[in-house]
Design a protein around this motif. Structure first.
Motif, PDB file in Angstrom:
ATOM      1  N   THR A 192     -20.927   7.711  19.978  1.00 16.70           N
ATOM      2  CA  THR A 192     -22.137   6.899  19.843  1.00 16.70           C
ATOM      3  C   THR A 192     -22.473   6.599  18.393  1.00 16.70           C
ATOM      4  O   THR A 192     -23.394   5.831  18.122  1.00 16.70           O
ATOM      5  CB  THR A 192     -23.339   7.613  20.478  1.00 16.70           C
ATOM      6  N   SER A 237     -20.624   4.379  31.906  1.00 16.96           N
ATOM      7  CA  SER A 237     -19.974   3.072  31.735  1.00 16.96           C
ATOM      8  C   SER A 237     -19.624   2.754  30.283  1.00 16.96           C
ATOM      9  O   SER A 237     -18.621   2.080  30.026  1.00 16.96           O
ATOM     10  CB  SER A 237     -20.870   1.964  32.295  1.00 16.96           C
ATOM     11  N   ARG A 238     -20.428   3.206  29.353  1.00 16.64           N
ATOM     12  CA  ARG A 238     -20.160   2.954  27.937  1.00 16.64           C
ATOM     13  C   ARG A 238     -20.582   4.178  27.132  1.00 16.64           C
ATOM     14  O   ARG A 238     -21.563   4.846  27.499  1.00 16.64           O
ATOM     15  CB  ARG A 238     -20.921   1.713  27.430  1.00 16.64           C
ATOM     16  N   ARG A 279     -25.044   3.560  37.150  1.00 13.66           N
ATOM     17  CA  ARG A 279     -24.281   3.724  35.917  1.00 13.66           C
ATOM     18  C   ARG A 279     -25.236   4.023  34.767  1.00 13.66           C
ATOM     19  O   ARG A 279     -26.396   3.603  34.786  1.00 13.66           O
ATOM     20  CB  ARG A 279     -23.476   2.457  35.586  1.00 13.66           C
ATOM     21  N   ARG A 317     -16.377   3.244  26.309  1.00 11.27           N
ATOM     22  CA  ARG A 317     -15.216   3.358  27.180  1.00 11.27           C
ATOM     23  C   ARG A 317     -14.443   4.628  26.821  1.00 11.27           C
ATOM     24  O   ARG A 317     -13.669   4.666  25.872  1.00 11.27           O
ATOM     25  CB  ARG A 317     -14.320   2.130  27.064  1.00 11.27           C
ATOM     26  N   ASP A 327     -25.817   5.557  25.044  1.00  8.48           N
ATOM     27  CA  ASP A 327     -26.930   5.100  24.210  1.00  8.48           C
ATOM     28  C   ASP A 327     -28.271   5.321  24.899  1.00  8.48           C
ATOM     29  O   ASP A 327     -29.291   5.555  24.238  1.00  8.48           O
ATOM     30  CB  ASP A 327     -26.757   3.620  23.867  1.00  8.48           C
ATOM     31  N   THR A 335     -25.224   4.583  30.208  1.00  8.13           N
ATOM     32  CA  THR A 335     -24.508   4.549  28.932  1.00  8.13           C
ATOM     33  C   THR A 335     -25.005   5.710  28.077  1.00  8.13           C
ATOM     34  O   THR A 335     -26.135   6.199  28.251  1.00  8.13           O
ATOM     35  CB  THR A 335     -24.757   3.236  28.185  1.00  8.13           C
TER      36      THR A 335
END
Length: 293
Positions: free
Chosen positions: A215, A264-265, A187, A267, A191, A189
């Motif tokens: 973001t 994953s992030r 996974r 969402r 960021d 993100t």
């Protein structure tokens, strides 16, 4: 403000020439000059410099309004025609590349089975072109896509009396070349990827502007732009190391040198929505039902 005069003004501004605009519109150059003079007289200010032919300051401001005004006029005409006419015996569907997914073929087959004699044409084009094409009546239906929070609809253009029907949503993945240092992760993100190289492909991947908003950072920058609508070409650019792209999880694995890692992030999901003029248009309702199923 006469819309015919406005159309002439926009055409002259686009062509940078009165004679070229006259040729495109099928008018005489004298008629074009009269249209511009009448519009300038109506607004009380010069809108175009003559040598070279470029918009003045007020003309630039008018151009900002002209596109939406002309589109809304086309949308109004199309909406009236839909209201007074029977459902067409042919269906022209505009679809963005990722919305025209593998299951669309099966959905259209089912639609033709339930609507015998319906002739279907599918045109794959950019997301904005899909929405504007439906609004202007060039497409009977539109299938478009984008990213959004799980409970949110897509943010679309202000196109008048268009109805939308959600037909699908799914998780997102990041497409990376196999040699990328993060290619082995389960996974990721956004960021973690803010400073990565990205491909700006607004019609075939998640738009970079939407990723920046998600973001709340301006760090997501394009290293190369791709203005086409072919997913294979986009994935080939990823494989060659030109940049990353965010795509729906179901995107076909058609380039061996590309891996996808779950996002994953934040969402977000990939959403597909059907655009149509009326919620009760039989072909729209039937196609939406099949796509959701």
């Amino acid at each position: 403000m006469d819309p015919h005069l406005l159309r002439t003004f926009v055409t002259v501004a686009e062509c940078g020439s009165f004679s070229a605009a006259a040729s495109r519109l099928g008018y005489t150059q004298s008629a074009v000059s009269q249209h511009i003079a009448a519009l300038e007289n109506d607004l009380g200010t010069p809108l175009l410099l003559r040598r070279p032919v470029v918009p003045t300051g007020p003309g630039e401001r008018l151009l900002e309004h002209a596109g939406p005004i002309m589109l809304r006029l086309e949308a109004a005409r199309a909406d009236v025609q839909r209201a007074i006419g029977d459902p067409p015996g042919s269906l022209v569907l505009g679809a963005s590349p990722l919305a025209a997914s593998a299951h669309l073929a099966d959905a259209l087959s089912e639609l033709r089975r339930t609507h015998p004699g319906l002739e279907v044409t599918v045109e794959v084009t950019g997301r904005e072109a899909v929405a504007k094409g439906v609004a202007a009546g060039r497409f009977h239906l539109g299938l478009t896509d984008g990213i959004a929070a799980p409970s949110d609809p897509l943010r679309l253009f202000d196109l008048g009396a268009l109805a939308t029907t959600a037909v699908a949503h799914e998780p997102l993945v990041v497409a990376l070349p196999v040699q990328h240092p993060l290619a082995g992760r389960q996974r990721l993100t956004l960021d973690e990827l803010v400073d990565a190289r990205w491909i700006d492909a607004p019609d075939t991947a998640a738009a970079l502007s939407e990723l920046r908003s998600a973001t709340e950072s301006d760090g997501i920058r394009s290293s190369i732009g791709y203005a086409g609508t072919d997913v294979l070409t986009l994935l080939s650019l990823v494989a060659a190391g030109h940049g990353l792209a965010v795509l729906p999880a179901s995107v076909p694995h058609i380039v061996d040198a590309v891996v996808t890692v779950a996002l994953s992030r934040p969402r977000l999901v990939h959403r597909v929505e059907l655009l149509h003029g009326h919620a009760d248009l039989p072909t729209a309702t039937a196609l939406a039902t099949v796509l959701r199923g």
